[in-house]
Scaffold this motif. Structure first.
Motif, mmCIF file in Angstrom:
data_model
loop_
_atom_site.group_PDB
_atom_site.id
_atom_site.type_symbol
_atom_site.label_atom_id
_atom_site.label_comp_id
_atom_site.label_asym_id
_atom_site.label_seq_id
_atom_site.Cartn_x
_atom_site.Cartn_y
_atom_site.Cartn_z
ATOM 1 N N GLN A 232 26.465 52.206 33.847
ATOM 2 C CA GLN A 232 27.842 52.696 33.767
ATOM 3 C C GLN A 232 28.812 51.724 34.431
ATOM 4 O O GLN A 232 29.934 51.535 33.969
ATOM 5 C CB GLN A 232 27.967 54.070 34.414
ATOM 6 N N ARG A 233 28.373 51.083 35.494
ATOM 7 C CA ARG A 233 29.226 50.096 36.156
ATOM 8 C C ARG A 233 29.392 48.846 35.294
ATOM 9 O O ARG A 233 30.460 48.234 35.285
ATOM 10 C CB ARG A 233 28.640 49.753 37.530
ATOM 11 N N LEU A 234 28.344 48.476 34.585
ATOM 12 C CA LEU A 234 28.449 47.329 33.679
ATOM 13 C C LEU A 234 29.379 47.649 32.510
ATOM 14 O O LEU A 234 30.169 46.798 32.079
ATOM 15 C CB LEU A 234 27.061 46.951 33.157
ATOM 16 N N LEU A 235 29.288 48.874 32.002
ATOM 17 C CA LEU A 235 30.154 49.280 30.894
ATOM 18 C C LEU A 235 31.622 49.332 31.310
ATOM 19 O O LEU A 235 32.513 49.272 30.462
ATOM 20 C CB LEU A 235 29.720 50.654 30.373
ATOM 21 N N ALA A 236 31.867 49.449 32.618
ATOM 22 C CA ALA A 236 33.245 49.511 33.115
ATOM 23 C C ALA A 236 33.896 48.134 33.205
ATOM 24 O O ALA A 236 35.091 48.034 33.510
ATOM 25 C CB ALA A 236 33.274 50.179 34.488
ATOM 26 N N ALA A 237 33.130 47.080 32.948
ATOM 27 C CA ALA A 237 33.691 45.728 32.990
ATOM 28 C C ALA A 237 34.689 45.526 31.851
ATOM 29 O O ALA A 237 34.612 46.180 30.808
ATOM 30 C CB ALA A 237 32.570 44.699 32.892
ATOM 31 N N LYS A 238 35.615 44.604 32.050
ATOM 32 C CA LYS A 238 36.638 44.343 31.035
ATOM 33 C C LYS A 238 36.021 43.873 29.726
ATOM 34 O O LYS A 238 36.493 44.210 28.642
ATOM 35 C CB LYS A 238 37.618 43.285 31.559
ATOM 36 N N ASN A 239 34.973 43.079 29.834
ATOM 37 C CA ASN A 239 34.310 42.544 28.650
ATOM 38 C C ASN A 239 32.888 42.140 29.032
ATOM 39 O O ASN A 239 32.479 42.274 30.195
ATOM 40 C CB ASN A 239 35.084 41.347 28.082
ATOM 41 N N GLU A 240 32.153 41.646 28.055
ATOM 42 C CA GLU A 240 30.763 41.265 28.312
ATOM 43 C C GLU A 240 30.667 40.161 29.357
ATOM 44 O O GLU A 240 29.757 40.166 30.197
ATOM 45 C CB GLU A 240 30.107 40.797 27.008
ATOM 46 N N ARG A 241 31.598 39.238 29.334
ATOM 47 C CA ARG A 241 31.568 38.136 30.299
ATOM 48 C C ARG A 241 31.691 38.653 31.729
ATOM 49 O O ARG A 241 30.948 38.223 32.616
ATOM 50 C CB ARG A 241 32.700 37.157 29.997
ATOM 51 N N ASP A 242 32.614 39.582 31.958
ATOM 52 C CA ASP A 242 32.774 40.151 33.298
ATOM 53 C C ASP A 242 31.546 40.962 33.702
ATOM 54 O O ASP A 242 31.136 40.954 34.870
ATOM 55 C CB ASP A 242 34.019 41.038 33.345
ATOM 56 N N GLY A 243 30.966 41.675 32.741
ATOM 57 C CA GLY A 243 29.754 42.431 33.033
ATOM 58 C C GLY A 243 28.615 41.513 33.441
ATOM 59 O O GLY A 243 27.868 41.804 34.381
ATOM 60 N N ARG A 244 28.497 40.403 32.732
ATOM 61 C CA ARG A 244 27.458 39.422 33.053
ATOM 62 C C ARG A 244 27.699 38.806 34.431
ATOM 63 O O ARG A 244 26.764 38.647 35.228
ATOM 64 C CB ARG A 244 27.443 38.339 31.970
ATOM 65 N N THR A 245 28.949 38.477 34.713
ATOM 66 C CA THR A 245 29.289 37.906 36.019
ATOM 67 C C THR A 245 28.960 38.878 37.147
ATOM 68 O O THR A 245 28.388 38.493 38.174
ATOM 69 C CB THR A 245 30.785 37.548 36.068
ATOM 70 N N ALA A 246 29.323 40.140 36.953
ATOM 71 C CA ALA A 246 29.071 41.152 37.983
ATOM 72 C C ALA A 246 27.581 41.324 38.234
ATOM 73 O O ALA A 246 27.130 41.398 39.388
ATOM 74 C CB ALA A 246 29.695 42.482 37.561
ATOM 75 N N LEU A 247 26.800 41.375 37.166
ATOM 76 C CA LEU A 247 25.364 41.607 37.311
ATOM 77 C C LEU A 247 24.673 40.429 37.990
ATOM 78 O O LEU A 247 23.853 40.612 38.904
ATOM 79 C CB LEU A 247 24.744 41.870 35.938
ATOM 80 N N LEU A 248 24.994 39.212 37.557
ATOM 81 C CA LEU A 248 24.360 38.036 38.157
ATOM 82 C C LEU A 248 24.811 37.839 39.605
ATOM 83 O O LEU A 248 24.005 37.481 40.475
ATOM 84 C CB LEU A 248 24.682 36.793 37.327
ATOM 85 N N ALA A 249 26.089 38.077 39.862
ATOM 86 C CA ALA A 249 26.592 37.949 41.233
ATOM 87 C C ALA A 249 25.925 38.964 42.153
ATOM 88 O O ALA A 249 25.624 38.663 43.318
ATOM 89 C CB ALA A 249 28.107 38.132 41.251
ATOM 90 N N SER A 250 25.664 40.153 41.630
ATOM 91 C CA SER A 250 25.002 41.171 42.453
ATOM 92 C C SER A 250 23.604 40.715 42.859
ATOM 93 O O SER A 250 23.130 41.039 43.951
ATOM 94 C CB SER A 250 24.930 42.502 41.700
ATOM 95 N N GLY A 251 22.942 39.952 41.988
ATOM 96 C CA GLY A 251 21.618 39.436 42.329
ATOM 97 C C GLY A 251 21.666 38.467 43.495
ATOM 98 O O GLY A 251 20.803 38.500 44.385
ATOM 99 N N VAL A 252 22.673 37.608 43.508
ATOM 100 C CA VAL A 252 22.837 36.660 44.615
ATOM 101 C C VAL A 252 23.136 37.413 45.910
ATOM 102 O O VAL A 252 22.573 37.115 46.974
ATOM 103 C CB VAL A 252 23.961 35.654 44.301
ATOM 104 N N ILE A 253 24.019 38.399 45.823
ATOM 105 C CA ILE A 253 24.378 39.181 47.011
ATOM 106 C C ILE A 253 23.165 39.931 47.547
ATOM 107 O O ILE A 253 22.934 39.992 48.762
ATOM 108 C CB ILE A 253 25.518 40.166 46.679
ATOM 109 N N VAL A 254 22.375 40.509 46.639
ATOM 110 C CA VAL A 254 21.179 41.244 47.053
ATOM 111 C C VAL A 254 20.204 40.326 47.785
ATOM 112 O O VAL A 254 19.582 40.721 48.780
ATOM 113 C CB VAL A 254 20.501 41.896 45.825
#
Length: 296
Positions: A232-254
């Motif tokens: 649901q958080r990925l679907l809330a992204a402005k577009n696929e690019r932002d969703g991809r950025t959020a997901l990959l960035a979360s991996g680095v933060i984790v």
């Protein structure tokens, strides 16, 4: 209540109007997959072992890459409100309802454990008892979720992450100051605990590179690729690019978050070596909370 005024449509309520920045989504994803149990128990892994748990996080990152390549493009073909709408498009409503029902059941069971863990902390802080603490937590969560929708949930997640990471950093430096010699004192008594890699193929070792890579990838593909809580958080992204950025960035933060938790465990071990009578606890999971209560 600030976010209540912004709930003008179904999209704004369930997807935050698709205007949330990628960095906030990334922090929200990390906060969502991090529970009180994670914060309490992860230091215990390094206290009794070493840094090898981080090999699992490599698998987490690989799983995120697979999601970006395989699942994320499908989620952004048209507007979806849940992960299970994709199942409906491919396999029909029966499969969708079965998957959604399974999510609700398993999530209720999992969140029950997490709420109880938080209730213990609230009970100690307020003296309210377990039952009233659970009611307080559940009531406040229902209130801001119902009134503010996903936007309120995401920004609450961001604040929670900043609070618990900030508190962990404070604990790190306080503990480091209590260890004779500081970081050099830590290395002197805990050098073997900085071992990270284990490329063995043994099934008797819980954390190896191969187990972490494969197991972590499968686990993350399930939890972040098809579980509504994260999707649901990925679907809330402005577009696929932002969703991809959020997901990959979360991996680095984790990765860095778990590194911090594990370093806390090594510091706890070092502190205990210099002050053996200071933290008398029955379980490694209790040593971090015990230190916080006694020294902060």
């Amino acid at each position: 209540m600030h976010f209540r005024k912004k709930q003008q449509s179904v999209s704004s309520y369930f997807l935050g109007g698709k205007v949330t920045p990628a960095w906030a989504l990334a922090l929200s994803i990390v906060a969502t997959e991090t529970s009180t149990l994670t914060i309490i128990s992860t230091p215990g892994l390094a206290y009794t072992g070493n840094l090898s748990f981080l090999q699992l996080i490599i698998g987490y990152i690989l799983g995120r890459i697979l999601i970006c390549l395989i699942l994320l493009p499908a989620y952004f073909k048209g507007e979806m409100y849940t992960a299970y709408e994709l199942l409906q498009r491919r396999f029909g409503s029966t499969v969708k309802h079965a998957a959604a029902g399974m999510f609700l059941i398993t999530r209720a069971l999992a969140e029950g454990v997490r709420v109880f863990a938080i209730a213990i902390v609230v009970s100690v802080a307020l003296g309210s008892g377990d039952v009233y603490s659970i009611l307080i937590i559940s009531g406040l969560t229902l209130l801001y979720t119902f009134e503010g929708g996903l936007t309120a949930v995401i920004w609450t997640d961001v604040m929670q992450l900043l609070v618990y990471l900030g508190g962990t950093l404070v604990t790190f430096f306080v503990m480091l100051g209590l260890i004779p010699g500081g970081w050099e004192g830590v290395v002197a008594v805990a050098r073997p605990k900085f071992t990270l890699w284990d490329f063995s193929l043994s099934f008797h070792i819980p954390y190896t590179f191969w187990a972490g890579l494969i197991g972590g990838a499968f686990l993350t593909t399930a939890s972040h690729g098809v579980d509504q809580l994260i999707v649901q958080r990925l679907l809330a992204a402005k577009n696929e690019r932002d969703g991809r950025t959020a997901l990959l960035a979360s991996g680095v933060i984790v990765f860095f978050q778990f590194l911090l938790f594990l370093l806390i465990g090594i510091l706890l071990y070092s502190f205990h070596q210099y002050h053996p009578q200071s933290l008398a606890v029955s379980s490694p999971d209790r040593i971090f909370p015990a230190f916080i209560v006694m020294y902060l």
